[in-house]
Scaffold this active site. Sequence first.
Site, PDB file in Angstrom:
ATOM      1  N   HIS A   1      36.174  50.013  28.402  1.00 30.38           N
ATOM      2  CA  HIS A   1      35.647  50.659  29.607  1.00 30.38           C
ATOM      3  C   HIS A   1      36.017  52.138  29.553  1.00 30.38           C
ATOM      4  CE1 HIS A   1      34.245  47.289  32.267  1.00 30.38           C
ATOM      5  NE2 HIS A   1      34.743  46.638  31.238  1.00 30.38           N
TER       6      HIS A   1
ATOM      7  N   ASN B   1      31.493  50.000  31.095  1.00 30.76           N
ATOM      8  CA  ASN B   1      31.673  50.032  29.647  1.00 30.76           C
ATOM      9  C   ASN B   1      31.157  51.356  29.121  1.00 30.76           C
ATOM     10  OD1 ASN B   1      31.087  46.861  30.097  1.00 30.76           O
ATOM     11  ND2 ASN B   1      32.456  47.248  28.399  1.00 30.76           N
TER      12      ASN B   1
ATOM     13  N   CYS C   1      35.076  47.107  37.280  1.00 27.51           N
ATOM     14  CA  CYS C   1      35.970  45.969  37.150  1.00 27.51           C
ATOM     15  C   CYS C   1      36.524  45.697  38.537  1.00 27.51           C
ATOM     16  CB  CYS C   1      37.079  46.283  36.150  1.00 27.51           C
ATOM     17  SG  CYS C   1      38.066  44.847  35.763  1.00 27.51           S
TER      18      CYS C   1
ATOM     19  N   ARG D   1      25.432  41.617  32.060  1.00 28.53           N
ATOM     20  CA  ARG D   1      26.518  40.813  32.625  1.00 28.53           C
ATOM     21  C   ARG D   1      27.597  41.731  33.230  1.00 28.53           C
ATOM     22  NH1 ARG D   1      31.824  40.215  32.779  1.00 28.53           N
ATOM     23  NH2 ARG D   1      31.963  40.640  30.549  1.00 28.53           N
ATOM     24  N   ASP D   2      28.330  42.430  32.371  1.00 31.95           N
ATOM     25  CA  ASP D   2      29.451  43.240  32.851  1.00 31.95           C
ATOM     26  C   ASP D   2      28.979  44.347  33.782  1.00 31.95           C
ATOM     27  OD1 ASP D   2      32.110  43.755  33.027  1.00 31.95           O
ATOM     28  OD2 ASP D   2      32.358  44.561  31.020  1.00 31.95           O
TER      29      ASP D   2
ATOM     30  N   HIS E   1      36.016  45.873  23.282  1.00 30.19           N
ATOM     31  CA  HIS E   1      35.289  46.066  24.539  1.00 30.19           C
ATOM     32  C   HIS E   1      36.044  47.130  25.336  1.00 30.19           C
ATOM     33  CE1 HIS E   1      33.152  44.117  28.132  1.00 30.19           C
ATOM     34  NE2 HIS E   1      34.127  44.753  28.748  1.00 30.19           N
TER      35      HIS E   1
END
Length: 307
Positions: free
Chosen positions: A210, A250, A241, A16-17, A208
């Site tokens: 990054h 991440n 992002c 996803r990210d 979470h």
Amino acid sequence: MNNLPSSITLCEVGLRDGLQNEKTLLPTQEKVSLLRGLIDAGFKVIEVGSFMHPKAVPQMADTDEVYKAIGDVPGVELRALIPNLRGVQRAVDCGCKKVKLNVSASRQHNLKNLNMTPEESVAGFAGCVQAAKENGIAISGSISMPFASPWEGRTPVEDVDSIIQAYLDVGITEISLSDASGMAIPNQVYQLCTHVREKYPEATWWLHFHNTRGLAMANILAAMEAGMTQFDSSFGGLGGCPFVPGAAGNISTEDVLNLCDESNIETGVDIVKVMELSKRLRSLLDHDLDSYILRAGRAKDLILSNH
Ligand code: ZN
């Protein structure tokens, strides 16, 4: 360090990210195959995709199809990010059993994008919580930039507190603290984690981070020292992002697994299998990935290969 946990839970968020920031759109069957590989590697929590509008995030447009293809996997939580009630409906329709909402802790960011305060956004999630409960779907909430944002600098703890309270008020007790801007620093992470654990014993937490400024691993260690045991990571360190200049992905999953394996912190995840998946990802996307272990290999493999 003598306060490290004996075990942690990792949520793999690369599908996803990570993929949502890639130019290359992976075919659905490739995503399903990677997802199967992650399940086989031992992950018990995986963020599969999101139910955003397909025009806004075309990389995630087939999340429904991925859920339908994978079906129910006993003992594994397959979660998806949702923006609103429509997201809950899509989750119901494709068999997704866990959704996550998100709000920005930056007042300016939230006002600019949604014309609402963060607390108003969270209060607006009440309908999602209701619909999720009616359909047997678990729901969690994320707070992005609870440490700092490019708009306001350090986020005041009172702001984070009032957003957490807003989540608790709508019945969400699983909360993720997401350093999307990569601006968190370890001492602040330690302080905020200690603070929220003491103040909200009814809540469970995810962290979470990054790795935009190379501090994600140090931040994970600081959070562990404060008693946190649930972390997001992304295989190959994939991600970015869209609204933060220069944002990195991440923290890489295999880098976290390496730290844990070498420090006797149980994860239940097989690092060798994850490294294989990250290599596959690298060739699928055709660019280098931000992962130390992928570049250098494990220390123990290096020692063996010299004999
Ligand atoms: Zn993120």
